[in-house]
Design an enzyme around this catalytic site. Structure first.
Site, PDB file in Angstrom:
ATOM      1  N   SER A 117      26.428 -15.518   9.614  1.00  0.00           N
ATOM      2  CA  SER A 117      25.039 -15.263   9.259  1.00  0.00           C
ATOM      3  C   SER A 117      24.294 -14.695  10.454  1.00  0.00           C
ATOM      4  O   SER A 117      24.545 -15.081  11.595  1.00  0.00           O
ATOM      5  CB  SER A 117      24.363 -16.568   8.824  1.00  0.00           C
ATOM      6  OG  SER A 117      22.978 -16.374   8.649  1.00  0.00           O
ATOM      7  N   TYR A 141      22.271 -25.011   9.468  1.00  0.00           N
ATOM      8  CA  TYR A 141      23.000 -23.909   8.834  1.00  0.00           C
ATOM      9  C   TYR A 141      23.466 -22.912   9.896  1.00  0.00           C
ATOM     10  O   TYR A 141      24.636 -22.552   9.967  1.00  0.00           O
ATOM     11  CB  TYR A 141      22.112 -23.225   7.795  1.00  0.00           C
ATOM     12  CG  TYR A 141      22.711 -21.965   7.218  1.00  0.00           C
ATOM     13  CD1 TYR A 141      23.742 -22.044   6.292  1.00  0.00           C
ATOM     14  CD2 TYR A 141      22.258 -20.709   7.600  1.00  0.00           C
ATOM     15  CE1 TYR A 141      24.305 -20.890   5.760  1.00  0.00           C
ATOM     16  CE2 TYR A 141      22.815 -19.555   7.072  1.00  0.00           C
ATOM     17  CZ  TYR A 141      23.836 -19.650   6.151  1.00  0.00           C
ATOM     18  OH  TYR A 141      24.389 -18.512   5.636  1.00  0.00           O
ATOM     19  N   LYS A 145      27.400 -22.111  11.419  1.00  0.00           N
ATOM     20  CA  LYS A 145      28.019 -20.792  11.495  1.00  0.00           C
ATOM     21  C   LYS A 145      28.426 -20.454  12.926  1.00  0.00           C
ATOM     22  O   LYS A 145      29.537 -19.975  13.168  1.00  0.00           O
ATOM     23  CB  LYS A 145      27.061 -19.726  10.952  1.00  0.00           C
ATOM     24  CG  LYS A 145      26.734 -19.874   9.481  1.00  0.00           C
ATOM     25  CD  LYS A 145      27.942 -19.697   8.610  1.00  0.00           C
ATOM     26  CE  LYS A 145      27.573 -19.635   7.141  1.00  0.00           C
ATOM     27  NZ  LYS A 145      28.725 -19.344   6.287  1.00  0.00           N
TER      28      LYS A 145
END
Length: 172
Positions: A117, A141, A145
């Site tokens: 991302s 999040y 990643k």
């Protein structure tokens, strides 16, 4: 090439599936349908004219993944099966770490594309973003990643047969 698409029934995964088939590759989808619908599979068949093998599994379920790999012989894995909601990642960080850290490396697949991302850039100093910019995350999040990117980078440095691509983008 025969390519496993984890999360292949999702938006990005299904579009990738179509392009892989157009390019002459064979696609297999593993998806638990938690962020997609079974109708996507019928639509993929309509668009490609192919019956795409589908495994309705959570790729964190090692027993079911073992069974799938026993039946198939993959040349590459494109991993789109990670959870993707920033707000949810803040509320449930352990769920995000577990889902995104499970890997299929033990099956000796040497080509791996990881759906990362652009969130790994945190609050960027400038736009547009470029690959060499400083990373730093603002939520679980993004950290998930970035941690997996580091694990995969280290694994590729240690194993010269392993080819890893880190695909950074914003969710549509």
């Amino acid at each position: 090439m025969k390519i496993l698409l984890t999360g292949g029934a999702g938006f990005i995964g299904s579009h990738t599936c179509i392009e892989l088939i157009k390019a002459g590759h064979e696609a297999v989808i593993a998806d638990d349908l938690s962020n997609s619908k079974p109708a996507v599979l019928e639509r993929l068949k309509e668009l490609t004219g192919k019956d795409i093998p589908f495994y309705n599994i959570d790729v964190a379920d090692k027993e079911k993944v073992d069974h799938m790999f026993a039946k198939e012989s993959f040349d590459a894995v494109i991993h789109f099966a990670g959870f993707k909601a920033v707000g949810e990642s803040v509320a449930k960080p352990l769920m995000y770490y577990r889902n995104n850290l499970d890997t299929m490396a033990k099956y000796n697949v040497s080509n791996f594309v990881f759906s990362s991302s652009a969130t790994v850039y945190g609050v960027p100093e400038r736009v547009p973003l470029v690959e060499g910019m400083k990373t730093g995350c603002t939520n679980p999040y993004g950290w998930t990643k970035l941690m997996i990117e580091q694990i995969l980078t280290d694994a590729a440095a240690a194993d010269k047969n392993l080819s890893v691509v880190l695909l950074r983008y914003f969710n549509p």
